[in-house]
Design a protein around this motif. Structure first.
Motif, PDB file in Angstrom:
ATOM      1  N   TRP A 160       0.728  -1.340  -0.122  1.00 42.73           N
ATOM      2  CA  TRP A 160      -0.222  -0.033  -0.027  1.00 42.73           C
ATOM      3  C   TRP A 160       0.687   1.320   0.095  1.00 42.73           C
ATOM      4  CZ3 TRP A 160      -0.120   2.987   4.482  1.00 42.73           C
ATOM      5  CH2 TRP A 160      -0.841   3.957   4.735  1.00 42.73           C
TER       6      TRP A 160
ATOM      7  N   GLY B  94       0.484  -3.306   9.932  1.00 39.56           N
ATOM      8  CA  GLY B  94       1.442  -1.783  10.000  1.00 39.56           C
ATOM      9  C   GLY B  94       2.773  -1.963  10.526  1.00 39.56           C
TER      10      GLY B  94
ATOM     11  N   ALA C  84       1.074 -11.131   3.879  1.00 33.29           N
ATOM     12  CA  ALA C  84      -0.161 -11.932   3.413  1.00 33.29           C
ATOM     13  C   ALA C  84      -1.355 -10.776   3.250  1.00 33.29           C
ATOM     14  CB  ALA C  84      -0.772 -12.871   3.853  1.00 33.29           C
ATOM     15  N   ASP C  85      -2.104 -11.323   2.041  1.00 38.42           N
ATOM     16  CA  ASP C  85      -3.214 -10.284   1.851  1.00 38.42           C
ATOM     17  C   ASP C  85      -4.431 -10.581   2.691  1.00 38.42           C
ATOM     18  OD1 ASP C  85      -4.170  -8.409  -0.688  1.00 38.42           O
ATOM     19  OD2 ASP C  85      -5.838  -9.306   0.344  1.00 38.42           O
TER      20      ASP C  85
END
Ligand code: SAM
Length: 229
Positions: free
Chosen positions: A34, A85, A129-130
């Motif tokens: 991101w 994060g 991982a997503d």
């Protein structure tokens, strides 16, 4: 201490304490982060100096005070955080929990790893991982968390499916997220902003009991959603 259970089909490679998922050809599954991994060292500063005051019109100190209050009685639980994060969970989660964190950014996870090493959770595991494809077995977690990230999940149905699958039958999801009706600033908040009513409907449709928490902090909504499956 038992390790958190991973699906039999999942192959993993661990590098410097971070778990990376492999595909059928044993190649790393690459996630596009991101925020560029090269800039991840700026992340905490950007959140404190720009995102909280300028986009959320919120106080970052108040944010962690609220989260600490929400999580103060949560101990000895198995917890997943969607979008770890840089590891700010150490600011509000008790150490005697078992923690698993997933994030698409390996740069942010490397920073999280440093914080978690110093903090001393009962155990912690980090996965690149997503949120829509997590490696854990069904019915693994007592608690799931997602802070300031729901708006970034492009495949929200995929996220719901993983949340529902990985939580135990009466697991609880805790979330903080900006909502458009509380947004005062003209600055763009990226991603999909869901209204309070939309969130309520989305969670109720998936068999969660949706309950906003009584805290105000700029554009942010704090809520919990208890699963009944
Ligand atoms: C604004 S940050 C919030 C991070 C952290 N939860 C916090 O409170 O500081 C958004 C996070 O979402 C992660 N993210 C975005 N899309 C994701 C996805 N599909 N799966 C997993 N993580 C994702 C980003 O890498 C980033 O760490």
């Amino acid at each position: 201490m038992d390790k958190i259970k991973i699906k039999d089909s999942v192959k993993i490679s661990n590098k410097n304490g971070i778990n990376y998922l492999l595909d059928n050809n044993n190649k790393l599954i690459k996630n596009k982060p991101w925020i560029g991994d090269l800039f991840s060292f700026l992340y905490d500063r950007i959140m404190e100096k720009s995102v909280f005051p300028k986009k959320f019109n919120a106080s970052i100190e108040e944010h962690y005070k609220i989260l600490k209050k929400i999580f103060e009685d949560i101990s000895d639980k198995t917890i997943i955080e969607f979008a770890t994060g840089t590891g700010d969970a150490i600011k509000f989660l008790n150490k005697n929990n078992i923690y698993a964190g997933v994030d698409i950014s390996s740069g942010l996870l490397r920073l999280a790893k440093k914080k978690f090493d110093l903090y001393g959770f009962t155990s912690f595991e980090l996965y690149n991982a997503d949120a829509t494809e997590i490696p854990f077995q069904d019915n693994t977690f007592d608690i799931a968390i997602c802070n300031l990230s729901l708006n970034f999940f492009k495949n929200i149905e995929g996220f719901f499916s993983e949340l529902h699958r990985s939580l135990k039958p009466s697991g609880i999801f805790y979330c903080s997220v900006p909502i458009p009706e509380r947004k005062k600033s003209k600055a763009t908040i990226h991603g999909s902003l869901y209204k309070l009513d939309d969130l309520k409907k989305m969670f109720e449709n998936k068999n969660f009991r949706f309950e906003p928490c009584p805290y105000e902090n700029g554009a942010l909504l704090y809520f919990k959603a208890k699963l009944n499956k």
